[in-house]
Design an enzyme around this catalytic site. Structure first.
Site, PDB file in Angstrom:
ATOM      1  N   SER A 199      47.466  60.531  55.533  1.00 32.72           N
ATOM      2  CA  SER A 199      48.646  59.715  55.797  1.00 32.72           C
ATOM      3  C   SER A 199      48.852  59.472  57.281  1.00 32.72           C
ATOM      4  CB  SER A 199      49.894  60.403  55.232  1.00 32.72           C
ATOM      5  OG  SER A 199      49.793  60.568  53.837  1.00 32.72           O
TER       6      SER A 199
ATOM      7  N   HIS B 196      43.028  55.350  53.269  1.00 30.57           N
ATOM      8  CA  HIS B 196      44.346  55.769  52.811  1.00 30.57           C
ATOM      9  C   HIS B 196      44.668  55.126  51.461  1.00 30.57           C
ATOM     10  CE1 HIS B 196      48.971  55.858  53.552  1.00 30.57           C
ATOM     11  NE2 HIS B 196      48.581  56.839  52.765  1.00 30.57           N
TER      12      HIS B 196
ATOM     13  N   GLU C  77      44.240  51.079  52.502  1.00 33.23           N
ATOM     14  CA  GLU C  77      44.304  50.933  53.959  1.00 33.23           C
ATOM     15  C   GLU C  77      43.089  51.653  54.550  1.00 33.23           C
ATOM     16  OE1 GLU C  77      47.971  51.266  57.141  1.00 33.23           O
ATOM     17  OE2 GLU C  77      47.683  52.918  55.736  1.00 33.23           O
TER      18      GLU C  77
ATOM     19  N   ASN D 114      52.231  54.269  56.792  1.00 31.36           N
ATOM     20  CA  ASN D 114      53.058  55.461  56.940  1.00 31.36           C
ATOM     21  C   ASN D 114      53.844  55.496  58.238  1.00 31.36           C
ATOM     22  OD1 ASN D 114      52.567  56.381  54.452  1.00 31.36           O
ATOM     23  ND2 ASN D 114      51.329  58.133  55.034  1.00 31.36           N
TER      24      ASN D 114
END
Length: 283
Positions: free
Chosen positions: A119, A140, A152, A190
Protein backbone atom coordinates in the site's frame (compact mmCIF):
# COMPACT_ATOMS: atom_id res chain seq x y z
CA UNK A 1 1.48 -20.42 -20.56
CA UNK A 2 4.30 -17.89 -20.01
CA UNK A 3 3.85 -17.80 -16.24
CA UNK A 4 2.77 -21.38 -15.58
CA UNK A 5 3.83 -21.41 -11.92
CA UNK A 6 3.43 -18.32 -9.75
CA UNK A 7 4.75 -17.93 -6.23
CA UNK A 8 2.47 -16.05 -3.84
CA UNK A 9 4.13 -15.08 -0.57
CA UNK A 10 1.78 -14.31 2.31
CA UNK A 11 -1.57 -16.01 2.82
CA UNK A 12 -3.49 -13.13 4.34
CA UNK A 13 -6.51 -11.45 2.77
CA UNK A 14 -4.60 -10.11 -0.25
CA UNK A 15 -2.48 -13.22 -0.77
CA UNK A 16 -5.57 -15.41 -0.77
CA UNK A 17 -7.27 -13.12 -3.29
CA UNK A 18 -4.24 -13.12 -5.60
CA UNK A 19 -3.90 -16.92 -5.32
CA UNK A 20 -7.59 -17.40 -6.14
CA UNK A 21 -7.46 -15.08 -9.16
CA UNK A 22 -4.36 -16.83 -10.50
CA UNK A 23 -5.77 -20.33 -10.00
CA UNK A 24 -9.06 -19.29 -11.66
CA UNK A 25 -7.11 -18.16 -14.72
CA UNK A 26 -5.29 -21.47 -15.06
CA UNK A 27 -2.02 -20.80 -13.24
CA UNK A 28 -0.39 -23.21 -10.82
CA UNK A 29 0.13 -21.38 -7.52
CA UNK A 30 2.63 -21.98 -4.73
CA UNK A 31 1.16 -20.16 -1.69
CA UNK A 32 3.78 -19.71 1.04
CA UNK A 33 3.38 -18.56 4.62
CA UNK A 34 5.23 -19.12 7.89
CA UNK A 35 2.26 -20.50 9.85
CA UNK A 36 0.26 -23.69 9.31
CA UNK A 37 -2.67 -22.01 11.07
CA UNK A 38 -2.61 -19.16 8.52
CA UNK A 39 -2.52 -21.65 5.65
CA UNK A 40 -5.47 -23.58 7.13
CA UNK A 41 -7.43 -20.35 7.39
CA UNK A 42 -6.47 -19.50 3.80
CA UNK A 43 -7.89 -22.83 2.58
CA UNK A 44 -11.16 -22.16 4.38
CA UNK A 45 -11.35 -18.59 3.05
CA UNK A 46 -10.70 -19.79 -0.50
CA UNK A 47 -13.51 -22.33 -0.32
CA UNK A 48 -15.92 -19.66 0.93
CA UNK A 49 -14.73 -17.10 -1.62
CA UNK A 50 -15.03 -19.54 -4.53
CA UNK A 51 -18.60 -20.45 -3.53
CA UNK A 52 -19.45 -16.73 -3.33
CA UNK A 53 -17.83 -16.09 -6.71
CA UNK A 54 -20.06 -18.73 -8.33
CA UNK A 55 -23.17 -17.28 -6.69
CA UNK A 56 -22.30 -13.76 -7.85
CA UNK A 57 -21.34 -14.96 -11.33
CA UNK A 58 -23.96 -17.60 -12.23
CA UNK A 59 -22.60 -17.99 -15.77
CA UNK A 60 -19.09 -18.74 -14.53
CA UNK A 61 -17.53 -22.13 -15.25
CA UNK A 62 -15.31 -21.90 -12.18
CA UNK A 63 -15.04 -25.30 -10.44
CA UNK A 64 -14.01 -24.70 -6.79
CA UNK A 65 -12.38 -28.12 -6.44
CA UNK A 66 -10.42 -27.64 -9.66
CA UNK A 67 -9.27 -24.16 -8.63
CA UNK A 68 -8.17 -25.34 -5.18
CA UNK A 69 -6.33 -28.22 -6.83
CA UNK A 70 -4.07 -25.72 -8.61
CA UNK A 71 -2.88 -24.19 -5.31
CA UNK A 72 -0.08 -25.71 -3.26
CA UNK A 73 -0.12 -24.55 0.38
CA UNK A 74 3.34 -24.71 1.93
CA UNK A 75 5.67 -23.45 4.65
CA UNK A 76 8.70 -24.24 2.49
CA UNK A 77 10.13 -21.21 0.70
CA UNK A 78 12.30 -23.55 -1.39
CA UNK A 79 9.13 -24.47 -3.32
CA UNK A 80 9.48 -21.06 -5.01
CA UNK A 81 12.51 -22.31 -6.94
CA UNK A 82 10.20 -23.34 -9.81
CA UNK A 83 8.21 -20.09 -9.87
CA UNK A 84 8.10 -18.08 -13.11
CA UNK A 85 6.85 -14.94 -11.31
CA UNK A 86 6.45 -14.02 -7.63
CA UNK A 87 3.84 -11.80 -5.96
CA UNK A 88 4.64 -10.85 -2.36
CA UNK A 89 1.78 -9.90 -0.03
CA UNK A 90 3.26 -9.76 3.48
CA UNK A 91 2.36 -7.20 6.12
CA UNK A 92 3.15 -3.49 5.68
CA UNK A 93 6.25 -3.81 7.87
CA UNK A 94 9.69 -3.07 6.42
CA UNK A 95 11.52 -5.52 8.69
CA UNK A 96 9.27 -8.36 7.50
CA UNK A 97 9.52 -7.42 3.82
CA UNK A 98 13.31 -7.02 3.94
CA UNK A 99 13.73 -10.53 5.36
CA UNK A 100 11.33 -12.03 2.80
CA UNK A 101 13.09 -10.45 -0.19
CA UNK A 102 16.57 -11.45 0.92
CA UNK A 103 15.24 -14.98 1.30
CA UNK A 104 13.41 -15.33 -2.01
CA UNK A 105 16.18 -13.56 -3.93
CA UNK A 106 18.50 -16.43 -3.01
CA UNK A 107 15.95 -19.08 -4.06
CA UNK A 108 14.32 -17.82 -7.26
CA UNK A 109 15.92 -17.86 -10.70
CA UNK A 110 17.71 -14.58 -11.59
CA UNK A 111 15.28 -13.74 -14.41
CA UNK A 112 12.14 -14.02 -12.23
CA UNK A 113 10.29 -10.75 -11.59
CA UNK A 114 9.23 -9.87 -8.03
CA UNK A 115 5.96 -7.96 -7.65
CA UNK A 116 5.55 -6.06 -4.38
CA UNK A 117 1.87 -5.94 -3.38
CA UNK A 118 2.08 -2.99 -1.00
CA UNK A 119 0.00 0.00 0.00
CA UNK A 120 2.82 2.41 0.75
CA UNK A 121 6.31 0.87 1.03
CA UNK A 122 8.91 2.09 -1.48
CA UNK A 123 9.50 -0.25 -4.41
CA UNK A 124 12.99 1.19 -4.83
CA UNK A 125 13.79 0.31 -1.21
CA UNK A 126 12.58 -3.26 -1.72
CA UNK A 127 14.65 -3.60 -4.88
CA UNK A 128 17.76 -2.42 -3.04
CA UNK A 129 17.90 -5.54 -0.84
CA UNK A 130 17.83 -7.89 -3.83
CA UNK A 131 20.33 -8.70 -6.55
CA UNK A 132 17.70 -7.85 -9.19
CA UNK A 133 16.40 -4.30 -8.50
CA UNK A 134 15.63 -3.89 -12.22
CA UNK A 135 13.18 -6.83 -11.93
CA UNK A 136 11.30 -5.54 -8.88
CA UNK A 137 7.99 -3.78 -9.56
CA UNK A 138 5.09 -2.60 -7.44
CA UNK A 139 1.77 -4.30 -8.05
CA UNK A 140 -0.95 -2.82 -5.84
CA UNK A 141 -3.98 -5.10 -6.12
CA UNK A 142 -7.36 -3.97 -4.82
CA UNK A 143 -9.60 -6.03 -2.54
CA UNK A 144 -11.38 -8.32 -3.37
CA UNK A 145 -8.76 -9.20 -5.97
CA UNK A 146 -10.85 -11.53 -8.22
CA UNK A 147 -13.52 -8.84 -8.63
CA UNK A 148 -11.32 -5.81 -9.35
CA UNK A 149 -10.25 -5.27 -12.99
CA UNK A 150 -7.52 -2.66 -12.43
CA UNK A 151 -4.10 -2.84 -10.73
CA UNK A 152 -1.83 0.05 -9.80
CA UNK A 153 1.66 -0.82 -11.10
CA UNK A 154 4.55 1.10 -9.56
CA UNK A 155 7.85 1.76 -11.31
CA UNK A 156 10.82 1.75 -8.91
CA UNK A 157 13.97 3.75 -9.63
CA UNK A 158 15.69 0.73 -11.21
CA UNK A 159 12.60 -0.98 -12.69
CA UNK A 160 13.20 -1.44 -16.43
CA UNK A 161 10.68 -1.00 -19.27
CA UNK A 162 11.07 -4.74 -19.92
CA UNK A 163 9.93 -5.48 -16.36
CA UNK A 164 6.90 -3.21 -16.81
CA UNK A 165 6.11 -5.12 -20.02
CA UNK A 166 6.46 -8.45 -18.17
CA UNK A 167 4.17 -7.21 -15.40
CA UNK A 168 1.63 -6.05 -18.00
CA UNK A 169 1.58 -9.49 -19.67
CA UNK A 170 1.33 -11.19 -16.29
CA UNK A 171 -1.68 -9.09 -15.30
CA UNK A 172 -3.34 -9.62 -18.67
CA UNK A 173 -3.13 -13.35 -17.97
CA UNK A 174 -5.12 -12.68 -14.79
CA UNK A 175 -7.71 -10.72 -16.79
CA UNK A 176 -6.57 -7.35 -15.47
CA UNK A 177 -5.52 -3.95 -16.80
CA UNK A 178 -2.88 -1.74 -15.22
CA UNK A 179 -2.06 1.91 -14.67
CA UNK A 180 1.64 2.68 -14.20
CA UNK A 181 2.61 5.30 -11.60
CA UNK A 182 5.87 6.46 -10.04
CA UNK A 183 7.39 5.29 -6.78
CA UNK A 184 6.38 7.76 -4.07
CA UNK A 185 4.96 6.70 -0.67
CA UNK A 186 1.31 5.70 -1.02
CA UNK A 187 1.55 6.01 -4.83
CA UNK A 188 -1.77 7.45 -6.10
CA UNK A 189 -4.55 5.35 -4.58
CA UNK A 190 -3.36 5.15 -0.99
CA UNK A 191 -1.89 8.61 -0.79
CA UNK A 192 -5.47 9.83 -1.28
CA UNK A 193 -7.43 6.96 0.31
CA UNK A 194 -5.46 6.72 3.58
CA UNK A 195 -5.84 10.46 4.18
CA UNK A 196 -9.57 10.17 3.54
CA UNK A 197 -9.97 7.23 5.91
CA UNK A 198 -7.81 8.82 8.60
CA UNK A 199 -9.80 12.06 8.41
CA UNK A 200 -13.06 10.09 8.64
CA UNK A 201 -11.74 8.46 11.83
CA UNK A 202 -11.00 11.94 13.23
CA UNK A 203 -14.63 12.88 12.47
CA UNK A 204 -15.86 9.94 14.57
CA UNK A 205 -13.32 10.72 17.30
CA UNK A 206 -14.38 14.39 17.41
CA UNK A 207 -18.08 13.51 17.59
CA UNK A 208 -18.95 15.23 14.31
CA UNK A 209 -20.91 12.19 13.06
CA UNK A 210 -21.09 8.46 13.62
CA UNK A 211 -19.56 5.89 11.27
CA UNK A 212 -22.89 4.93 9.70
CA UNK A 213 -23.73 8.52 8.75
CA UNK A 214 -20.23 9.30 7.45
CA UNK A 215 -20.34 6.27 5.15
CA UNK A 216 -23.89 7.05 4.08
CA UNK A 217 -22.86 10.57 2.99
CA UNK A 218 -20.17 9.12 0.70
CA UNK A 219 -22.49 6.46 -0.73
CA UNK A 220 -25.47 8.72 -1.38
CA UNK A 221 -23.80 12.06 -2.16
CA UNK A 222 -20.85 10.82 -4.21
CA UNK A 223 -22.14 7.46 -5.45
CA UNK A 224 -19.28 5.58 -3.79
CA UNK A 225 -20.02 1.86 -3.46
CA UNK A 226 -18.63 1.94 0.10
CA UNK A 227 -17.96 4.71 2.57
CA UNK A 228 -14.43 5.33 3.88
CA UNK A 229 -14.95 3.59 7.21
CA UNK A 230 -16.56 0.49 5.68
CA UNK A 231 -13.60 0.45 3.29
CA UNK A 232 -11.24 0.63 6.27
CA UNK A 233 -13.03 -2.34 7.86
CA UNK A 234 -12.67 -4.30 4.63
CA UNK A 235 -8.95 -3.59 4.31
CA UNK A 236 -8.26 -4.11 8.02
CA UNK A 237 -7.67 -1.30 10.51
CA UNK A 238 -4.22 -2.68 11.36
CA UNK A 239 -3.22 -2.39 7.70
CA UNK A 240 -4.69 1.12 7.55
CA UNK A 241 -2.68 2.16 10.60
CA UNK A 242 0.57 0.76 9.23
CA UNK A 243 0.00 2.47 5.88
CA UNK A 244 -0.73 5.84 7.51
CA UNK A 245 2.35 5.45 9.70
CA UNK A 246 4.51 4.79 6.61
CA UNK A 247 3.14 7.96 4.99
CA UNK A 248 3.73 9.96 8.18
CA UNK A 249 7.31 8.69 8.46
CA UNK A 250 8.02 9.15 4.74
CA UNK A 251 6.71 12.70 4.29
CA UNK A 252 7.28 13.98 7.86
CA UNK A 253 4.02 15.89 7.43
CA UNK A 254 1.45 16.21 10.24
CA UNK A 255 -1.42 15.75 7.81
CA UNK A 256 -0.58 12.02 7.88
CA UNK A 257 -0.62 11.79 11.69
CA UNK A 258 -2.68 8.67 12.60
CA UNK A 259 -5.90 9.42 14.43
CA UNK A 260 -5.58 8.37 18.10
CA UNK A 261 -8.92 6.53 17.81
CA UNK A 262 -7.49 4.40 14.97
CA UNK A 263 -4.50 3.45 17.13
CA UNK A 264 -6.77 2.69 20.08
CA UNK A 265 -9.05 0.42 18.02
CA UNK A 266 -6.11 -1.53 16.61
CA UNK A 267 -4.68 -1.97 20.11
CA UNK A 268 -8.10 -3.26 21.22
CA UNK A 269 -8.19 -5.82 18.39
CA UNK A 270 -11.07 -4.11 16.58
CA UNK A 271 -9.65 -4.67 13.10
CA UNK A 272 -12.78 -4.68 10.93
CA UNK A 273 -14.25 -7.58 9.02
CA UNK A 274 -11.49 -10.04 9.88
CA UNK A 275 -12.09 -9.61 13.62
CA UNK A 276 -15.87 -9.21 13.36
CA UNK A 277 -15.87 -5.65 14.65
CA UNK A 278 -14.43 -2.36 13.46
CA UNK A 279 -16.34 0.83 12.75
CA UNK A 280 -19.21 -1.50 11.86
CA UNK A 281 -20.22 -4.89 13.27
CA UNK A 282 -19.89 -8.10 11.22
CA UNK A 283 -21.21 -10.65 13.71
Amino acid sequence: MEFATVGVVGAGVMGVGVAQNLAQTGHRVVLVDVSEAVLDRARAELRTSLRSFRLLNPGSRVDPAEVLGRIEFTLDYQRLADADFVVENTTEDWAVKEEVYRRIDAICRPEVVFAVNTSAISITRVGSVTGRPERVVGMHFMNPVPMKPMVEVIRGYHTTPETIDTATRFLAGMGKERIVVEDVPGFVSNRVLMLTINEAVFLVQDGVANAEDIDRIFRTCFDHKMGPLATADLIGLDTILKSVEVLYESFNDDKYRPAPLLKKMVAAGLLGRKSGQGFHSYH
